[in-house]
Write an enzyme that holds these catalytic residues in place. Structure first.
Site, PDB file in Angstrom:
ATOM      1  CD  GLU A 166      -6.006   4.408  -1.318  1.00  0.00           C
ATOM      2  OE1 GLU A 166      -6.936   4.130  -2.107  1.00  0.00           O
ATOM      3  OE2 GLU A 166      -6.159   4.417  -0.091  1.00  0.00           O
ATOM      4  CE1 TYR A 214      -3.848   2.389   0.907  1.00  0.00           C
ATOM      5  CE2 TYR A 214      -2.058   3.563   1.985  1.00  0.00           C
ATOM      6  CZ  TYR A 214      -3.344   3.541   1.480  1.00  0.00           C
ATOM      7  OH  TYR A 214      -4.126   4.680   1.541  1.00  0.00           O
TER       8      TYR A 214
END
Ligand code: GDP
Ligand code: MN
Length: 384
Positions: free
Chosen positions: A196, A108
């Site tokens: 993101e 992530y």
């Protein structure tokens, strides 16, 4: 303003961030062509302005162009409901068809504006993928955060520290560094509130790619980027939110059952807190603003009541520039214009022309409960 994954990936790719080969399509025929060009083994990804698609069946891994066409036909033209959409979901008009990656690890990585540190931060985790929300909640120690100094920007040593925490070897550092710098440049140059990448995939052959991408722009800076405004896909907007925006009403749809109309953002937040303590919670945020006229108030009433989840309405007005009698007349105007006011309305009015406003409402045939303060409002919500 939000972008689709495919749009985000085009921007990232131009900034040197590696993304999987692929193309967006809105027709089944094109899906077949793209899948064939990519060798058949592809991922078909529903394009909506929300995450959680994998868990909701919006991401299909297939091994032939026929299967890709079949998956696309099941997605395009339907609404996808995920953990991040409303209960009616978001319409799928396009799918992204991409080469399938041979996934080794899912990481992530995000850069976003952080309220706590009042600046940009880099967030990374080795536990990326579809369970990141659970990781953040249950094992927050697996999530690393680096504050980015607004003056000097993201520094190489900060990226290196994160790289080691993510388990990259020194051989990978240069590639990882350039990827993260690419993301940071996109963030800064476009006035983003968030970029993101989840997952950032480390393939079994060692390639590092952004397998998913989400870019959000700061709405207050979007005027500086006319080239970005055309990327906005209105089909993804909430119908009531777009209607409100056209009348200059700040309205955000929420999940509760008590609609509210307030003047001033701070008062609206406080009002929502009061509602939250008494019921399922607010059905919306709504600030009519300082200079509203009767027409705007009527439109606000109509928007609130168009939400079928709304069971009761709290109107909390502190009359200043916006006079209370104007608000009262606006409510009546809504009814005159054909809005059925069939749910209980609790009204608290203070300030300019409050007495007149309250009189107009109590003389009307509407089901209104007039209260003096927020405590009484809370009690009235509970019993209405
Ligand atoms: P999201 O659920 O909306 O965040 O959609 P993502 O694009 O992140 O996809 C969800 C999940 O699908 C990822 O976490 C991966 O596990 C999986 N996935 C996506 N693309 C690929 C791929 O090319 N190969 C493999 N094996 N899995 C993929
Ligand atoms: Mn994702």
């Amino acid at each position: 303003m939000k972008l689709h994954e495919y749009q985000s990936k085009i921007i990232l790719s131009k900034a040197g961030v590696p993304v999987p080969r692929g193309e967006v399509a809105s027709s089944i025929n094109d899906v077949g062509k793209i899948a064939t060009e990519l060798g058949g083994c592809v991922v078909v990804k529903a394009q909506i302005h929300a995450g959680g698609r994998g868990k909701a069946g919006g991401i299909k891994l297939v091994s032939s162009s026929e299967e890709a066409e079949k998956s696309a036909s099941e997605l395009i033209g339907t609404n996808l409901v995920t953990g991040q959409t409303s209960s009616s979901g978001a319409p799928i008009e396009k799918v992204l068809v991409e080469e399938q990656l041979n996934v080794g690890r899912e990481l992530y990585l995000a850069i976003l504006m952080d309220g706590e540190t009042r600046g940009a931060i880099l967030i990374a985790s080795e536990a990326g993928g579809m369970e990141i929300e659970k990781v953040a909640e249950e094992t927050p120690e697996k999530i690393f955060k680096v504050k980015i100094d607004g003056g000097v920007g993201l520094l190489n040593f900060q990226i290196r520290q994160i790289a080691y925490k993510l388990g990259f070897s020194s051989a990978d550092i240069r590639e990882f560094n350039s990827l993260v710098m690419g993301i940071f440049n996109v963030f800064v140059e476009n006035d983003c509130s968030m970029v993101e990448i989840n997952p950032l995939v480390v393939c079994k052959d060692g390639r590092i790619l952004a397998a998913d991408a989400k870019i959000n722009f700061d709405d207050d800076a979007i005027f500086r980027h006319p080239e970005l405004q055309s990327l906005h896909d209105v089909s993804q907007d909430d119908a009531l939110e777009s209607r409100a925006a056209k009348s200059g009403i700040s309205y955000i749809k929420l999940d509760g059952d008590v609609g509210c109309m307030v003047n001033g953002a701070g008062l609206a937040m406080a009002t929502m807190d009061v509602i939250g303590q008494t019921s399922e919670g607010p059905a919306n945020f709504l600030d009519v603003g300082g200079g509203a006229d009767e027409k705007k108030i009527a439109e606000a009433v109509s928007i609130i009541l168009s939400d079928t989840n709304v069971k009761k309405v709290l109107i909390n007005i502190f009359g200043g520039i916006l006079r209370c009698d104007v608000v009262a007349r606006g409510i009546l105007l809504a009814e005159k214009e054909g809005v059925t006011i069939d749910r209980p309305i609790i009204v608290r009015m203070l300030g300019t022309n409050a007495k007149e406003g309250l009189e107009i409402l109590s003389d009307s045939n509407l089901n209104v409960t007039l209260v003096d303060d927020l405590g009484e409002a809370a009690a009235a919500i509970a019993t209405a």
